[in-house]
Design an enzyme around this catalytic site. Structure first.
Site, short mmCIF file in Angstrom:
data_model
loop_
_atom_site.label_atom_id
_atom_site.label_comp_id
_atom_site.label_asym_id
_atom_site.label_seq_id
_atom_site.Cartn_x
_atom_site.Cartn_y
_atom_site.Cartn_z
N LYS A 33 0.84 -1.20 0.00
CA LYS A 33 0.00 0.00 0.00
C LYS A 33 0.88 1.25 0.00
O LYS A 33 2.09 1.18 0.23
CB LYS A 33 -0.92 0.01 1.22
CG LYS A 33 -0.20 0.08 2.56
CD LYS A 33 -1.17 0.09 3.71
CE LYS A 33 -0.42 0.15 5.05
NZ LYS A 33 -1.36 0.22 6.18
N ARG A 129 -10.18 1.06 16.25
CA ARG A 129 -10.11 1.90 15.06
C ARG A 129 -11.08 1.39 14.01
O ARG A 129 -11.78 2.17 13.37
CB ARG A 129 -8.67 1.93 14.53
CG ARG A 129 -8.46 2.84 13.35
CD ARG A 129 -7.02 2.77 12.84
NE ARG A 129 -6.69 1.47 12.27
CZ ARG A 129 -5.52 1.20 11.68
NH1 ARG A 129 -4.57 2.12 11.62
NH2 ARG A 129 -5.30 0.00 11.18
N TYR A 251 17.80 29.48 7.70
CA TYR A 251 16.60 30.16 8.17
C TYR A 251 16.52 30.18 9.70
O TYR A 251 16.81 29.18 10.37
CB TYR A 251 15.35 29.47 7.64
CG TYR A 251 15.08 29.70 6.17
CD1 TYR A 251 14.85 30.99 5.68
CD2 TYR A 251 15.04 28.64 5.30
CE1 TYR A 251 14.58 31.19 4.32
CE2 TYR A 251 14.78 28.82 3.95
CZ TYR A 251 14.55 30.10 3.46
OH TYR A 251 14.28 30.29 2.14
N MET A 299 13.41 24.06 1.66
CA MET A 299 12.57 23.35 0.70
C MET A 299 13.37 22.46 -0.25
O MET A 299 13.00 21.32 -0.51
CB MET A 299 11.74 24.35 -0.11
CG MET A 299 10.82 23.68 -1.13
SD MET A 299 9.79 24.85 -2.05
CE MET A 299 8.61 25.33 -0.80
#
Length: 351
Positions: A33, A129, A251, A299
Site C-alpha cells: 500500500k 479503530r 533560516y 525546501m
C-alpha cells in the site's frame, strides 16, 4: 541533472520477504500500500510475484493499478470498499476484500456480484479503530456465510502496540480474538510486521508483512531478525563554505557555529520528502563517513557539517539514509516514524 536519487534494492526486498515468510510459518501477504511505502508498488510487486502468497493494498485504486501492470496474484483491500459498486469490480478483477463494519457488510449482502468473493472479516480486538466488536463478530461471520456472496472467510484483527513487546496489550488482543472466534471456521490473520517479529502466538495461517519488507525494523533496539534496507536515498554536495565561530546558518538562525565550521550544501530538502524537523543533529553520511545536518532543512536544500571531513567537497556523495544511516535515526530526529519518512519521498530519481 539534480543529483538526488533513491536506489531501490530489489534483491533486499526479496530477502526480507523470505525472512518474513520463514518467521510466519504460513502464508504471508506482502503489503504494498501507499506505493509500497514509497518504494514503488508495481516495481516491488513484480519482483515478489513469483514467490509471494499475495499482496495487500489500502484501496481498490491501488489494486487496479497493480492489475493493470500485469500482477495476477491475490490482492487484498485492507480498507475494504467505499462504494457498493466496488464489490462488482472486486469480482471482475479477482480481488480479496476486508469487511470491517456494518455498512460494508450490508452493501455486500445487497450486491449482485457475479462470483462469490474472498472476504477477510475484521474484528476490533482492542485497537478501537476499525472492525466488528467481539460480541458482534460471530453474527457478522454467520451473515457472510448465509449471504451466498462469499467463497471463503479469513478472520483477522490488527494490533495497536505490537511494536512494544513488553506491553501486555498484544496478548490481551490475541486472547480476545481467540475467545470470540472459538466456534468459527476458516483461516486467521493477526500478525503484522511487529507481530511476526515479536509475538509467536500471533503467527496464524496468514500474516501481513509491511514495513519489515523494506528493511525497517519496527521494534526497539533493533530486536529480531536482520533485515536489509531496500531504499538508499542519496544526493551530493554542490556548494562549500566556511563560517566563523558565532556566525548563524540558514533560516531562523537555527544553528550558530561554536567554532570555525566548514559547511556543505546538499541538494535535498523537505520538498523532496526529507523531514523539515530533522534539522541540526540529524545524521547523514558523506562519502561513507557519518556527520550531521546543521541548520534548518529548507525546501530544496540542507546543510551538513564537513568540519571533520577535510577530504569531502563539491561532488561528495551524501547518504540521507540507507546503508550507513538507518532511516529510523532520521525519523527519530524528526520526532516521527520511518513509515512517514519513506512514504514522503518524492522528486528523487528512482534507480
Amino acid at each position: 541533472m539534480r543529483p538526488l536519487f533513491a536506489e531501490i534494492r530489489l534483491d533486499a526486498l526479496r530477502d526480507n520477504y523470505r525472512t518474513a515468510r520463514a518467521l510466519s510459518g504460513g502464508r504471508t501477504l506482502a503489503v504494498v500500500k501507499a506505493n509500497a511505502y514509497g518504494h514503488g508498488a508495481l516495481r516491488c510487486a513484480r519482483v515478489l510475484e513469483d514467490e509471494a502468497d499475495g499482496f495487500a493494498v489500502a484501496c481498490i485504486e491501488e489494486a487496479l493499478a497493480l492489475r493493470e501492470g500485469g500482477i495476477r496474484a491475490p490482492i487484498l483491500l485492507l480498507e475494504g470498499v467505499f462504494e457498493a459498486d466496488e464489490y462488482r469490480l472486486c469480482a471482475e478483477q479477482d480481488l480479496w476484500c476486508v469487511v470491517q463494519n456494518e455498512t460494508q457488510l450490508a452493501m455486500l449482502e445487497a450486491s449482485g456480484v457475479s462470483v462469490p468473493l474472498h472476504i477477510w472479516l475484521k474484528m476490533d480486538s482492542g485497537m478501537h479503530r476499525a472492525g466488528f466488536a467481539p460480541e458482534d463478530y460471530a453474527l457478522a461471520w454467520q451473515r457472510l456465510q448465509a449471504s451466498g456472496k462469499v467463497t471463503a472467510i479469513v478472520r483477522m484483527s490488527h494490533f495497536a502496540r505490537a511494536d512494544e513487546p513488553e506491553q501486555p496489550m498484544t496478548l490481551a488482543q490475541i486472547e480476545t480474538f481467540d475467545a470470540a472466534c472459538r466456534q468459527l471456521g476458516g483461516d486467521e490473520s493477526l500478525a503484522n510486521s511487529a507481530g511476526l517479529m515479536a509475538h509467536p502466538r500471533a503467527r496464524r495461517a496468514w500474516s501481513r508483512a509491511g514495513i519489515m519488507l523494506y528493511g525497517i525494523n519496527p521494534l526497539p533496539q533493533g530486536r529480531g531478525p536482520e533485515l536489509k534496507p531496500v531504499m538508499r536515498l542519496a544526493s551530493r554536495v554542490f556548494g562549500v563554505r566556511e563560517i566563523a565561530a558565532g556566525e548563524p546558518l540558514g533560516y531562523g538562525n537555527n544553528f550558530v557555529a561554536k567554532c570555525p565550521t566548514r559547511v556543505g550544501l546538499v541538494a535535498c530538502g523537505y520538498a523532496d520528502g526529507y523531514p523539515r524537523l530533522a534539522s541540526s543533529g540529524s545524521p547523514v553520511a558523506v562519502d561513507g563517513q557519518r556527520t550531521q545536518v546543521i541548520g534548518r532543512v529548507s525546501m530544496d536544500m540542507l546543510t551538513v557539517d564537513l568540519t571533520d571531513l577535510p577530504q569531502a567537497g563539491i561532488g561528495s556523495e551524501v547518504e540521507l539514509w540507507g546503508d550507513v544511516v538507518n532511516v529510523n535515526e532520521v525519523a527519530a530526529a524528526a520526532g516521527t516514524i520511518a513509515y512517514e519518512v519513506l512514504c514522503n519521498v518524492k522528486r528523487a530519481r528512482f534507480v
